[in-house]
Scaffold this motif. Sequence first.
Motif, PDB file in Angstrom:
ATOM      1  N   TYR A   1       0.835  -1.208   0.000  1.00 45.34           N
ATOM      2  CA  TYR A   1       0.000   0.000   0.000  1.00 45.34           C
ATOM      3  C   TYR A   1       0.859   1.242   0.000  1.00 45.34           C
ATOM      4  CZ  TYR A   1      -3.842  -3.126   0.801  1.00 45.34           C
ATOM      5  OH  TYR A   1      -4.769  -4.113   0.646  1.00 45.34           O
ATOM      6  N   PRO A   2       0.380   2.315  -0.644  1.00 42.21           N
ATOM      7  CA  PRO A   2      -0.891   2.439  -1.351  1.00 42.21           C
ATOM      8  C   PRO A   2      -0.891   1.626  -2.649  1.00 42.21           C
ATOM      9  CG  PRO A   2       0.383   4.447  -1.621  1.00 42.21           C
ATOM     10  CD  PRO A   2       1.164   3.548  -0.707  1.00 42.21           C
ATOM     11  N   THR A   3      -2.096   1.255  -3.074  1.00 41.71           N
ATOM     12  CA  THR A   3      -2.288   0.531  -4.323  1.00 41.71           C
ATOM     13  C   THR A   3      -3.538   1.069  -5.006  1.00 41.71           C
ATOM     14  OG1 THR A   3      -2.365  -1.662  -5.332  1.00 41.71           O
ATOM     15  CG2 THR A   3      -3.649  -1.368  -3.323  1.00 41.71           C
ATOM     16  N   THR A   4      -3.744   0.693  -6.243  1.00 44.08           N
ATOM     17  CA  THR A   4      -4.891   1.194  -7.003  1.00 44.08           C
ATOM     18  C   THR A   4      -5.771   0.041  -7.467  1.00 44.08           C
ATOM     19  OG1 THR A   4      -3.775   1.079  -9.135  1.00 44.08           O
ATOM     20  CG2 THR A   4      -3.528   3.137  -7.879  1.00 44.08           C
ATOM     21  N   THR A   5      -6.964   0.389  -7.881  1.00 40.22           N
ATOM     22  CA  THR A   5      -7.864  -0.629  -8.436  1.00 40.22           C
ATOM     23  C   THR A   5      -7.218  -1.303  -9.634  1.00 40.22           C
ATOM     24  OG1 THR A   5      -8.987   1.117  -9.685  1.00 40.22           O
ATOM     25  CG2 THR A   5     -10.060   0.373  -7.681  1.00 40.22           C
ATOM     26  N   ASP A   6      -6.558  -0.546 -10.494  1.00 37.60           N
ATOM     27  CA  ASP A   6      -5.937  -1.119 -11.693  1.00 37.60           C
ATOM     28  C   ASP A   6      -4.858  -2.140 -11.334  1.00 37.60           C
ATOM     29  OD1 ASP A   6      -7.574   0.448 -13.302  1.00 37.60           O
ATOM     30  OD2 ASP A   6      -6.099   2.062 -13.440  1.00 37.60           O
ATOM     31  N   GLU A   7      -4.036  -1.851 -10.322  1.00 35.62           N
ATOM     32  CA  GLU A   7      -2.991  -2.788  -9.904  1.00 35.62           C
ATOM     33  C   GLU A   7      -3.603  -4.075  -9.353  1.00 35.62           C
ATOM     34  OE1 GLU A   7       0.508   0.381  -8.674  1.00 35.62           O
ATOM     35  OE2 GLU A   7      -0.932  -0.243  -7.150  1.00 35.62           O
ATOM     36  N   ILE A   8      -4.652  -3.944  -8.571  1.00 35.44           N
ATOM     37  CA  ILE A   8      -5.297  -5.128  -8.005  1.00 35.44           C
ATOM     38  C   ILE A   8      -5.938  -5.964  -9.110  1.00 35.44           C
ATOM     39  CG2 ILE A   8      -7.087  -5.978  -6.451  1.00 35.44           C
ATOM     40  CD1 ILE A   8      -6.638  -3.402  -4.785  1.00 35.44           C
ATOM     41  N   ILE A   9      -6.614  -5.309 -10.034  1.00 32.69           N
ATOM     42  CA  ILE A   9      -7.259  -6.029 -11.137  1.00 32.69           C
ATOM     43  C   ILE A   9      -6.217  -6.754 -11.988  1.00 32.69           C
ATOM     44  CG2 ILE A   9      -8.536  -5.740 -13.294  1.00 32.69           C
ATOM     45  CD1 ILE A   9     -10.071  -3.433 -11.831  1.00 32.69           C
ATOM     46  N   ASP A  10      -5.125  -6.068 -12.319  1.00 32.00           N
ATOM     47  CA  ASP A  10      -4.088  -6.679 -13.157  1.00 32.00           C
ATOM     48  C   ASP A  10      -3.452  -7.894 -12.496  1.00 32.00           C
ATOM     49  OD1 ASP A  10      -4.527  -4.761 -15.084  1.00 32.00           O
ATOM     50  OD2 ASP A  10      -2.777  -3.544 -14.542  1.00 32.00           O
TER      51      ASP A  10
ATOM     52  N   GLU B   1     -14.063  -7.985 -11.690  1.00 32.40           N
ATOM     53  CA  GLU B   1     -15.390  -7.514 -12.101  1.00 32.40           C
ATOM     54  C   GLU B   1     -15.949  -6.516 -11.098  1.00 32.40           C
ATOM     55  OE1 GLU B   1     -17.195 -11.494 -14.245  1.00 32.40           O
ATOM     56  OE2 GLU B   1     -17.275 -11.354 -12.070  1.00 32.40           O
ATOM     57  N   ILE B   2     -15.728  -6.805  -9.833  1.00 35.43           N
ATOM     58  CA  ILE B   2     -16.253  -5.939  -8.778  1.00 35.43           C
ATOM     59  C   ILE B   2     -15.555  -4.581  -8.785  1.00 35.43           C
ATOM     60  CG2 ILE B   2     -16.457  -5.681  -6.266  1.00 35.43           C
ATOM     61  CD1 ILE B   2     -16.613  -8.810  -6.190  1.00 35.43           C
ATOM     62  N   LEU B   3     -14.220  -4.594  -8.816  1.00 32.08           N
ATOM     63  CA  LEU B   3     -13.475  -3.331  -8.737  1.00 32.08           C
ATOM     64  C   LEU B   3     -13.621  -2.478  -9.993  1.00 32.08           C
ATOM     65  CD1 LEU B   3     -10.233  -4.435  -6.873  1.00 32.08           C
ATOM     66  CD2 LEU B   3     -12.208  -3.215  -5.956  1.00 32.08           C
ATOM     67  N   GLU B   4     -13.896  -3.087 -11.141  1.00 36.99           N
ATOM     68  CA  GLU B   4     -14.099  -2.298 -12.366  1.00 36.99           C
ATOM     69  C   GLU B   4     -15.271  -1.344 -12.224  1.00 36.99           C
ATOM     70  OE1 GLU B   4     -14.420  -5.224 -15.458  1.00 36.99           O
ATOM     71  OE2 GLU B   4     -12.259  -5.261 -15.788  1.00 36.99           O
ATOM     72  N   ARG B   5     -16.240  -1.677 -11.392  1.00 38.81           N
ATOM     73  CA  ARG B   5     -17.408  -0.807 -11.181  1.00 38.81           C
ATOM     74  C   ARG B   5     -17.035   0.498 -10.490  1.00 38.81           C
ATOM     75  NH1 ARG B   5     -19.856  -5.929  -9.084  1.00 38.81           N
ATOM     76  NH2 ARG B   5     -20.822  -6.815 -10.931  1.00 38.81           N
ATOM     77  N   LEU B   6     -15.903   0.508  -9.804  1.00 41.18           N
ATOM     78  CA  LEU B   6     -15.509   1.676  -9.014  1.00 41.18           C
ATOM     79  C   LEU B   6     -14.696   2.699  -9.786  1.00 41.18           C
ATOM     80  CD1 LEU B   6     -14.411  -0.178  -5.759  1.00 41.18           C
ATOM     81  CD2 LEU B   6     -16.617   0.885  -6.258  1.00 41.18           C
ATOM     82  N   GLY B   7     -14.184   2.321 -10.946  1.00 41.85           N
ATOM     83  CA  GLY B   7     -13.275   3.219 -11.639  1.00 41.85           C
ATOM     84  C   GLY B   7     -11.920   3.187 -10.956  1.00 41.85           C
ATOM     85  N   THR B   8     -11.075   4.140 -11.279  1.00 45.29           N
ATOM     86  CA  THR B   8      -9.729   4.165 -10.713  1.00 45.29           C
ATOM     87  C   THR B   8      -9.749   4.817  -9.339  1.00 45.29           C
ATOM     88  OG1 THR B   8      -8.753   4.272 -12.903  1.00 45.29           O
ATOM     89  CG2 THR B   8      -7.354   4.938 -11.077  1.00 45.29           C
ATOM     90  N   GLU B   9      -9.315   4.052  -8.349  1.00 45.48           N
ATOM     91  CA  GLU B   9      -9.220   4.551  -6.978  1.00 45.48           C
ATOM     92  C   GLU B   9      -7.869   4.156  -6.399  1.00 45.48           C
ATOM     93  OE1 GLU B   9     -12.257   4.029  -4.091  1.00 45.48           O
ATOM     94  OE2 GLU B   9     -13.838   3.930  -5.597  1.00 45.48           O
ATOM     95  N   GLU B  10      -7.433   4.899  -5.422  1.00 43.92           N
ATOM     96  CA  GLU B  10      -6.210   4.542  -4.701  1.00 43.92           C
ATOM     97  C   GLU B  10      -6.596   4.147  -3.287  1.00 43.92           C
ATOM     98  OE1 GLU B  10      -2.191   6.699  -3.212  1.00 43.92           O
ATOM     99  OE2 GLU B  10      -2.634   6.828  -5.354  1.00 43.92           O
ATOM    100  N   PHE B  11      -6.027   3.040  -2.809  1.00 47.59           N
ATOM    101  CA  PHE B  11      -6.326   2.513  -1.485  1.00 47.59           C
ATOM    102  C   PHE B  11      -5.100   2.658  -0.602  1.00 47.59           C
ATOM    103  CE2 PHE B  11      -8.759  -0.006  -4.588  1.00 47.59           C
ATOM    104  CZ  PHE B  11     -10.045   0.311  -4.183  1.00 47.59           C
ATOM    105  N   GLU B  12      -5.318   3.140   0.611  1.00 49.79           N
ATOM    106  CA  GLU B  12      -4.233   3.339   1.572  1.00 49.79           C
ATOM    107  C   GLU B  12      -4.058   2.148   2.502  1.00 49.79           C
ATOM    108  OE1 GLU B  12      -2.152   5.928   1.535  1.00 49.79           O
ATOM    109  OE2 GLU B  12      -3.221   6.772  -0.169  1.00 49.79           O
ATOM    110  N   THR B  13      -5.132   1.389   2.750  1.00 50.25           N
ATOM    111  CA  THR B  13      -5.088   0.283   3.712  1.00 50.25           C
ATOM    112  C   THR B  13      -5.872  -0.914   3.182  1.00 50.25           C
ATOM    113  OG1 THR B  13      -7.118   0.903   4.862  1.00 50.25           O
ATOM    114  CG2 THR B  13      -5.071   1.943   5.631  1.00 50.25           C
TER     115      THR B  13
END
Length: 94
Positions: free
Chosen positions: A15-24, A42-54
Amino acid sequence: MKFNGTGEMIEALEYPTTTDEIIDNHGEHELELQRGTEQVGEILERLGTEEFETPEDVRLSVRSAVGHKAIGRRFYSDRDPTALGESGPTPLSL
């Protein structure tokens, strides 16, 4: 909803990480839902690009974005009154 090892995967991310990194890297992980399964990607694609701290940020996002397979009967509630113009069950007082 059962995370089927996805919780451990979420904990192990850097962390931090993004939706795109997790999906890939982990999008194929499947969650077991009440009426089927759904992949994390499939689930994270609904959120668009986000950055996660934890890890908790990721878990909350996944829980909030699962599809309708995660719920029981769609459009059902035993708490709401019958809408005007519709017939429904006779109210029963316990």
